[in-house]
Enzyme design. Structure first.
Site, PDB file in Angstrom:
ATOM      1  N   ASP A  11       0.939  -1.263   0.006  1.00  0.00           N
ATOM      2  CA  ASP A  11      -0.009   0.028  -0.181  1.00  0.00           C
ATOM      3  C   ASP A  11       0.989   1.306   0.137  1.00  0.00           C
ATOM      4  O   ASP A  11       2.028   1.302   0.235  1.00  0.00           O
ATOM      5  CB  ASP A  11      -0.794   0.051   1.214  1.00  0.00           C
ATOM      6  CG  ASP A  11      -1.392   1.342   1.491  1.00  0.00           C
ATOM      7  OD1 ASP A  11      -2.249   1.903   0.589  1.00  0.00           O
ATOM      8  OD2 ASP A  11      -1.587   1.967   2.639  1.00  0.00           O
ATOM      9  N   ASP A  13      -0.078   5.289   0.882  1.00  0.00           N
ATOM     10  CA  ASP A  13      -0.229   6.351   1.940  1.00  0.00           C
ATOM     11  C   ASP A  13      -0.372   5.597   3.315  1.00  0.00           C
ATOM     12  O   ASP A  13      -1.228   4.481   3.572  1.00  0.00           O
ATOM     13  CB  ASP A  13      -1.478   6.993   1.714  1.00  0.00           C
ATOM     14  CG  ASP A  13      -1.489   7.719   0.203  1.00  0.00           C
ATOM     15  OD1 ASP A  13      -0.250   8.160   0.091  1.00  0.00           O
ATOM     16  OD2 ASP A  13      -2.519   7.904  -0.361  1.00  0.00           O
ATOM     17  N   ASP A  19       0.827   9.238   6.218  1.00  0.00           N
ATOM     18  CA  ASP A  19      -0.714   9.709   5.799  1.00  0.00           C
ATOM     19  C   ASP A  19      -0.842  11.123   6.272  1.00  0.00           C
ATOM     20  O   ASP A  19      -0.615  11.506   7.658  1.00  0.00           O
ATOM     21  CB  ASP A  19      -1.616   8.591   6.690  1.00  0.00           C
ATOM     22  CG  ASP A  19      -3.025   8.778   6.121  1.00  0.00           C
ATOM     23  OD1 ASP A  19      -3.532   7.955   5.279  1.00  0.00           O
ATOM     24  OD2 ASP A  19      -3.659   9.966   6.169  1.00  0.00           O
ATOM     25  N   ILE A  20      -1.348  11.882   5.468  1.00  0.00           N
ATOM     26  CA  ILE A  20      -1.409  13.201   6.019  1.00  0.00           C
ATOM     27  C   ILE A  20      -2.725  13.874   6.364  1.00  0.00           C
ATOM     28  O   ILE A  20      -3.473  14.699   6.058  1.00  0.00           O
ATOM     29  CB  ILE A  20      -1.060  14.359   4.784  1.00  0.00           C
ATOM     30  CG1 ILE A  20      -1.580  14.105   3.235  1.00  0.00           C
ATOM     31  CG2 ILE A  20       0.381  14.064   4.585  1.00  0.00           C
ATOM     32  CD1 ILE A  20      -1.404  15.051   2.219  1.00  0.00           C
ATOM     33  N   TYR A  23      -5.893  13.518   0.400  1.00  0.00           N
ATOM     34  CA  TYR A  23      -4.999  12.997  -0.558  1.00  0.00           C
ATOM     35  C   TYR A  23      -3.766  13.613  -0.864  1.00  0.00           C
ATOM     36  O   TYR A  23      -3.903  14.954  -0.879  1.00  0.00           O
ATOM     37  CB  TYR A  23      -6.179  12.865  -1.903  1.00  0.00           C
ATOM     38  CG  TYR A  23      -7.260  12.047  -1.748  1.00  0.00           C
ATOM     39  CD1 TYR A  23      -7.209  10.583  -2.028  1.00  0.00           C
ATOM     40  CD2 TYR A  23      -8.468  12.429  -1.290  1.00  0.00           C
ATOM     41  CE1 TYR A  23      -8.413   9.815  -1.761  1.00  0.00           C
ATOM     42  CE2 TYR A  23      -9.308  11.763  -1.032  1.00  0.00           C
ATOM     43  CZ  TYR A  23      -9.538  10.347  -1.244  1.00  0.00           C
ATOM     44  OH  TYR A  23     -10.525   9.530  -1.112  1.00  0.00           O
ATOM     45  N   THR A  54      -2.395   1.056  -4.658  1.00  0.00           N
ATOM     46  CA  THR A  54      -2.895   2.343  -4.277  1.00  0.00           C
ATOM     47  C   THR A  54      -4.269   2.624  -4.600  1.00  0.00           C
ATOM     48  O   THR A  54      -4.495   2.991  -5.702  1.00  0.00           O
ATOM     49  CB  THR A  54      -1.771   3.264  -3.817  1.00  0.00           C
ATOM     50  OG1 THR A  54      -2.353   4.571  -3.334  1.00  0.00           O
ATOM     51  CG2 THR A  54      -1.380   3.833  -5.337  1.00  0.00           C
ATOM     52  N   ALA A  57      -8.715   7.610  -4.819  1.00  0.00           N
ATOM     53  CA  ALA A  57      -9.950   8.030  -5.125  1.00  0.00           C
ATOM     54  C   ALA A  57     -10.110   9.615  -4.997  1.00  0.00           C
ATOM     55  O   ALA A  57     -11.142  10.332  -5.606  1.00  0.00           O
ATOM     56  CB  ALA A  57     -11.392   7.504  -4.170  1.00  0.00           C
ATOM     57  N   LYS A 143      -4.527  -0.421   6.421  1.00  0.00           N
ATOM     58  CA  LYS A 143      -5.888  -0.408   6.328  1.00  0.00           C
ATOM     59  C   LYS A 143      -6.510  -1.935   6.318  1.00  0.00           C
ATOM     60  O   LYS A 143      -5.837  -2.925   5.897  1.00  0.00           O
ATOM     61  CB  LYS A 143      -6.506   0.421   5.470  1.00  0.00           C
ATOM     62  CG  LYS A 143      -6.284   1.712   5.538  1.00  0.00           C
ATOM     63  CD  LYS A 143      -7.165   2.631   4.837  1.00  0.00           C
ATOM     64  CE  LYS A 143      -7.679   4.016   5.278  1.00  0.00           C
ATOM     65  NZ  LYS A 143      -8.399   4.725   4.683  1.00  0.00           N
TER      66      LYS A 143
END
Ligand code: MG
Length: 197
Positions: A11, A13, A19-20, A23, A54, A57, A143
């Site tokens: 994966d 992010d 991870d921010i 997106y 990844t 979306a 996740k």
């Protein structure tokens, strides 16, 4: 005759980069998690191909364009290069069920936890003369959807505690990863490089 290869499906992010909370839409927003570059270099040295899988979306939502996503992936490999690391392939899924799109909806089969992107990677390797050895390959992500995708594809799965680190959610949903590690480097050192299979 196909040559067998082992693949580390990753994966992006929350697994490779921080991870921010939204997106990643620019090079500046893409920052490697500590140890991630070394982890990828170690896995490569052990013979693994690196394939990023990844969900993006943000494309269907209009937050980021496919061109920007692809530029971020070039940047990712630039950041990895000094550590002797890079990703062989990157597959991203632009679609989102709540954001109908005339073009991207046809890719809904690829959105994790669906295995469309993994299937495509395996097929593209096959077409270039390589058979992905599923039993010796892994899927690593932060996740529940990553673990579910990896399991559906028959891969060993490792949940990392960086990013969303959905340990509780995995438990609640009965999606059980094969292993859990603090981060990508620990996952690679403790499980990927130590596997007997
Ligand atoms: Mg993630």
């Amino acid at each position: 005759m196909l040559r067998k290869i082992n693949v580390l499906f990753l994966d992006r992010d929350g697994t490779i980069n921080r991870d921010i909370g939204t997106y990643v839409a620019s090079r500046e927003q893409f920052q490697l998690i500590d140890g991630a570059a070394l982890a990828i270099a170690l896995a490569r040295n052990a013979g693994f191909r690196i394939v990023v899988i990844t969900n993006q979306a943000g494309i269907a939502k209009g937050i980021v364009t496919p061109e920007e996503v692809e530029d971020i992936h070039r940047h990712m490999n630039e950041l990895l290069a000094p550590s002797g690391a890079f990703c062989d392939q990157v597959y991203y899924c632009p679609t989102h069920p709540e954001y109908p799109h005339p073009v991207y909806d046809r890719y809904s089969f690829c959105r994790k936890p669906e295995t469309g992107m993994v299937d495509r990677a395996i097929e593209e390797y096959r077409l270039s003369g390589y058979e992905v050895d599923i039993s010796r390959s892994f899927f690593i992500g932060d996740k529940t959807v990553d673990i579910e995708c990896g399991k559906r594809a028959g891969l060993r799965s490792i949940l990392v505690r960086t990013g969303h680190g959905e340990e509780e959610l995995c438990r609640a949903k009965g999606v059980v990863p094969d292993f859990i590690a603090d981060d990508l480097l620990t996952a690679v050192n403790d499980y990927v490089l130590n596997s007997d299979e």
